[in-house]
Enzyme design. Structure first.
Site, mmCIF file in Angstrom:
data_model
loop_
_atom_site.group_PDB
_atom_site.id
_atom_site.type_symbol
_atom_site.label_atom_id
_atom_site.label_comp_id
_atom_site.label_asym_id
_atom_site.label_seq_id
_atom_site.Cartn_x
_atom_site.Cartn_y
_atom_site.Cartn_z
ATOM 1 N N GLU A 113 43.432 -48.366 -72.070
ATOM 2 C CA GLU A 113 43.778 -46.948 -72.018
ATOM 3 C C GLU A 113 43.814 -46.473 -73.475
ATOM 4 O OE1 GLU A 113 47.400 -46.175 -69.887
ATOM 5 O OE2 GLU A 113 47.334 -44.051 -70.416
ATOM 6 N N ARG B 200 50.823 -61.879 -69.067
ATOM 7 C CA ARG B 200 50.684 -61.179 -70.347
ATOM 8 C C ARG B 200 50.925 -62.134 -71.486
ATOM 9 N NH1 ARG B 200 51.082 -55.769 -69.563
ATOM 10 N NH2 ARG B 200 51.372 -55.228 -71.729
ATOM 11 N N LYS C 185 52.823 -50.869 -76.236
ATOM 12 C CA LYS C 185 52.326 -49.783 -77.063
ATOM 13 C C LYS C 185 53.410 -48.731 -77.280
ATOM 14 C CE LYS C 185 48.328 -49.603 -74.765
ATOM 15 N NZ LYS C 185 47.047 -49.135 -74.222
HETATM 16 P P1 ATP Z 1 50.935 -51.898 -73.172
HETATM 17 O O1 ATP Z 1 51.913 -52.318 -72.143
HETATM 18 O O2 ATP Z 1 51.029 -52.643 -74.451
HETATM 19 O O3 ATP Z 1 50.900 -50.433 -73.377
HETATM 20 P P2 ATP Z 1 48.736 -51.718 -71.415
HETATM 21 O O4 ATP Z 1 48.634 -52.731 -70.343
HETATM 22 O O5 ATP Z 1 49.221 -50.396 -71.017
HETATM 23 O O6 ATP Z 1 49.529 -52.355 -72.617
HETATM 24 P P3 ATP Z 1 45.967 -51.171 -71.573
HETATM 25 O O7 ATP Z 1 45.259 -50.388 -72.592
HETATM 26 O O8 ATP Z 1 46.095 -50.615 -70.221
HETATM 27 O O9 ATP Z 1 47.381 -51.521 -72.171
HETATM 28 O O10 ATP Z 1 45.373 -52.637 -71.517
HETATM 29 C C1 ATP Z 1 44.005 -52.940 -71.474
HETATM 30 C C2 ATP Z 1 43.857 -54.333 -70.961
HETATM 31 O O11 ATP Z 1 44.538 -55.253 -71.801
HETATM 32 C C3 ATP Z 1 44.442 -54.472 -69.577
HETATM 33 O O12 ATP Z 1 43.553 -55.195 -68.763
HETATM 34 C C4 ATP Z 1 45.713 -55.227 -69.800
HETATM 35 O O13 ATP Z 1 46.023 -56.003 -68.712
HETATM 36 C C5 ATP Z 1 45.413 -56.060 -71.049
HETATM 37 N N1 ATP Z 1 46.635 -56.326 -71.787
HETATM 38 C C6 ATP Z 1 47.504 -55.438 -72.289
HETATM 39 N N2 ATP Z 1 48.559 -56.047 -72.861
HETATM 40 C C7 ATP Z 1 48.348 -57.376 -72.731
HETATM 41 C C8 ATP Z 1 49.068 -58.556 -73.106
HETATM 42 N N3 ATP Z 1 50.238 -58.478 -73.752
HETATM 43 N N4 ATP Z 1 48.535 -59.751 -72.803
HETATM 44 C C9 ATP Z 1 47.363 -59.838 -72.170
HETATM 45 N N5 ATP Z 1 46.630 -58.782 -71.779
HETATM 46 C C10 ATP Z 1 47.111 -57.562 -72.055
HETATM 47 MG MG MG Z 2 47.858 -50.120 -68.906
#
Ligand code: ATP
Ligand code: MG
Length: 554
Positions: free
Chosen positions: A34, A258, A268
């Site tokens: 995102e 994660r 984030k």
């Molecule tokens: P955050 O919680 O940090 O905002 P998010 O999941 O909202 O992270 P996205 O931009 O939606 O962030 O993530 C893009 C991809 O990266 C998704 O497939 C997500 O599952 C993966 N991802 C995000 N954070 C992690 C993590 N800590 N470990 C492994 N994969 C991750």
């Molecule tokens: Mg997300």
């Protein structure tokens, strides 16, 4: 090494699918960020996984921006994400945007309405929440649930046309308000948001919810293995429900744990707080766990990939010691970074029997691990050395400079310490020694062997540089899990600025991003804001893990 490693659970699933001829043996993954922040080391794990699986199984990996929420998304983030993925060493097969599917997703929604599987609800967000029920109690049907298909079609079109204000109406899937999985109790598919979108502009005022858009986007792209993190496990039945009801390509969702790391935070939302409240200088502050922060800190992309591969993936939540990442960084830099001499906390060393005006130019090896040549290092009567390398009254095992001790000046001569000079307050201003001309490095006929070797920089030839000594951003292992605000656990000593360290002249032309080992001091790299007039170095890592010693680990 990777050949011997056993398969992770996703590789097992994929190899099984290939063996069964599923999807004709085709593997297609995607990385779906995102664009609402910069990528962090958790994302790097997901990137290594998705791109890595595609590569290993001759498949494809899409980069898909999951840009269905207009309010938090910005073009700046899109650019940084692309830049970071490329820097990590991966190339996407297709660059796609969920917002490109808005028209298709709308048509899918119309289809569900026509099948009697979606309805327009006039309830407020509060009313919807109040009728959700709980894990032990069923929810109650919305009074708008039994609207006719015609009325729903008409209202949904009016929603799109901008007839209603934000929050006035929603589109919901008609599933089961008593479903044991709360996510299937008539989940929202669309909400009204009169907001400008970074790509579609003002074309839309209704935006699809994640659960509705994500699986359909996967399906549109014929993704075979849609890999996400564990918190989406309960969303999988809904993911499947939409795909089944629409009869579209059956993408399949798989979940892994994660990536969490000690001494940092990864969400984030929290990283944004650190940036907005000025705890760090920006998303690419070298203390941030972001890809851009790690790059600026001097972490090589190879080391990050190695870390992700070594740790692998898990099915259950865990927290990985950040020391593991630092270990990969050191291991890599040891092989690639040239050695140089830099004095961080200087005191002057005077070689009393070395003639004034005389100079030696020594050839110093760049990197013993690489056999990549040498550089010229000038030597003269007065040198800068580290203050800690001299002790007036030293314990027996102190093998550096102390009256009567002999040490080797790296790449130069053996010297014998003869004493020091002090100011009126008793502070040491100069250390004195004599040198042994016959002990010249490479042509040593002195027959002496000394226990200590120290680094130095000739005062006459030295240049100065600002050095940023970085350490971990938090002083506790898991700041998100401590009581109170995670920001109260910020390490107050995470950045120390040395305004004028002495560097050897060969470093004067160092360019931003270049990595070095400052001998005996650690790994450092040239900061992006460094200029020839004002050099700035960032400490990437210490030579050894100082924290492991402290906490008695490893
Ligand atoms: P955050 O919680 O940090 O905002 P998010 O999941 O909202 O992270 P996205 O931009 O939606 O962030 O993530 C893009 C991809 O990266 C998704 O497939 C997500 O599952 C993966 N991802 C995000 N954070 C992690 C993590 N800590 N470990 C492994 N994969 C991750
Ligand atoms: Mg997300």
């Amino acid at each position: 090494m990777s050949e011997e490693k056993s398969l992770n659970f996703l590789e097992e699933i994929i190899e099984n699918d290939i063996a069964e001829g599923k999807n004709g043996g085709r593997i297609h993954t995607r990385f779906p960020p995102e664009p609402n922040g910069y990528l962090h080391i958790g994302h790097a794990t997901s990137i290594c996984l998705n791109f890595g699986l595609a590569k290993k199984y001759n498949g494809q990996c899409n980069l898909r921006f999951d840009d269905t929420n207009p309010v938090t998304e910005e073009t700046e983030y899109v650019e940084s994400i692309k830049n970071d993925i490329k820097w990590l060493g991966f190339t996407w097969d297709n660059e796609l945007y969920a917002s490109d599917y808005f028209e298709q997703l709308y048509a899918f929604a119309v289809k569900l309405i026509e099948k009697g599987l979606a309805y327009v609800d006039d309830s407020t967000a509060e009313e919807i929440a109040a009728t959700k029920g709980s894990t032990v109690a069923p929810g109650t049907n919305s009074p708008y649930r039994d609207r006719s298909i015609e009325e729903n079609l008409q209202l949904f079109a009016a929603m799109r046309a901008g007839k209603y204000k934000d929050g006035e109406k929603t589109l919901r899937a008609k599933i089961d308000m008593a479903h044991p999985n709360l996510l299937l109790r008539d989940p929202l598919m669309y909400r009204i948001k009169h907001a400008h979108h970074h790509r579609t502009g003002d074309a839309w005022c209704i935006y699809p919810m994640y659960d509705y858009a994500h699986g359909q986007s996967d399906s549109i792209e014929n993704i075979t293995h849609s890999i996400c993190t564990l918190e989406f496990i309960h969303h999988r039945p809904l993911y499947n429900w939409f795909i089944e009801q629409l009869g579209i390509f059956p993408s399949h969702q798989y979940e892994f744990a994660r990536r969490n790391l000690t001494y940092t935070v990864m969400s984030k939302r929290k990283l944004l707080q650190l940036v907005n409240e000025g705890h760090v200088s920006g998303w690419d502050d070298p203390r941030m766990p972001t890809v851009s922060g790690m790059r600026r800190r001097g972490y090589p992309a190879e080391a990050i990939r190695q870390f992700c591969d070594t740790i692998g993936i898990a099915r259950r939540e865990n927290i990985v010691d950040i020391g593991m990442l630092e270990f990969c960084v050191r291991e890599h830099l040891n092989k690639t970074a040239n050695r140089v001499m830099v004095v961080l906390d200087p005191v002057k060393l005077v070689i009393t029997n070395y003639p004034e005006g005389q100079e030696d130019i020594f050839d110093a090896e760049n990197n013993p691990e690489m056999d990549n040549g040498s550089r010229k290092v000038p030597f003269s009567r007065e040198l800068w050395i580290e203050r800690e390398d001299f002790m007036e009254e030293a314990p027996k095992k102190f093998f550096r400079l102390a009256p009567g001790n002999k040490v080797r000046l790296k790449s130069a001569y053996i010297v014998e310490c003869t004493g020091c000079a002090k100011d009126a307050d008793g502070n040491i201003t100069e250390v004195h020694c004599t040198y042994l001309p016959e002990s010249k490095s490479g042509a040593d006929t002195s027959g002496l062997s000394v226990k200590g070797t120290i680094h130095w920089v000739s005062t006459k030839h030295a240049k100065t540089a600002e050095v940023h000594m970085y350490d971990r951003l938090f002083k506790v292992e898991d700041p998100s899990n401590e009581e109170g605000d995670f920001k109260s656990y910020i390490n107050p000593d995470s950045m120390q600025v040395l305004p004028a360290a002495y560097i050897e002249p060969a470093l004067a032309s160092a360019l931003a991003g270049q990595q070095y080992q400052f001998m005996r001091k650690g790994y450092f790299c040239v900061d992006k804001n460094s200029t020839p007039d004002k050099l700035i170095f960032n400490r990437t890592a210490t030579l050894k893990d100082a924290w492991a010693k402290e906490s008695g680990k490893r």
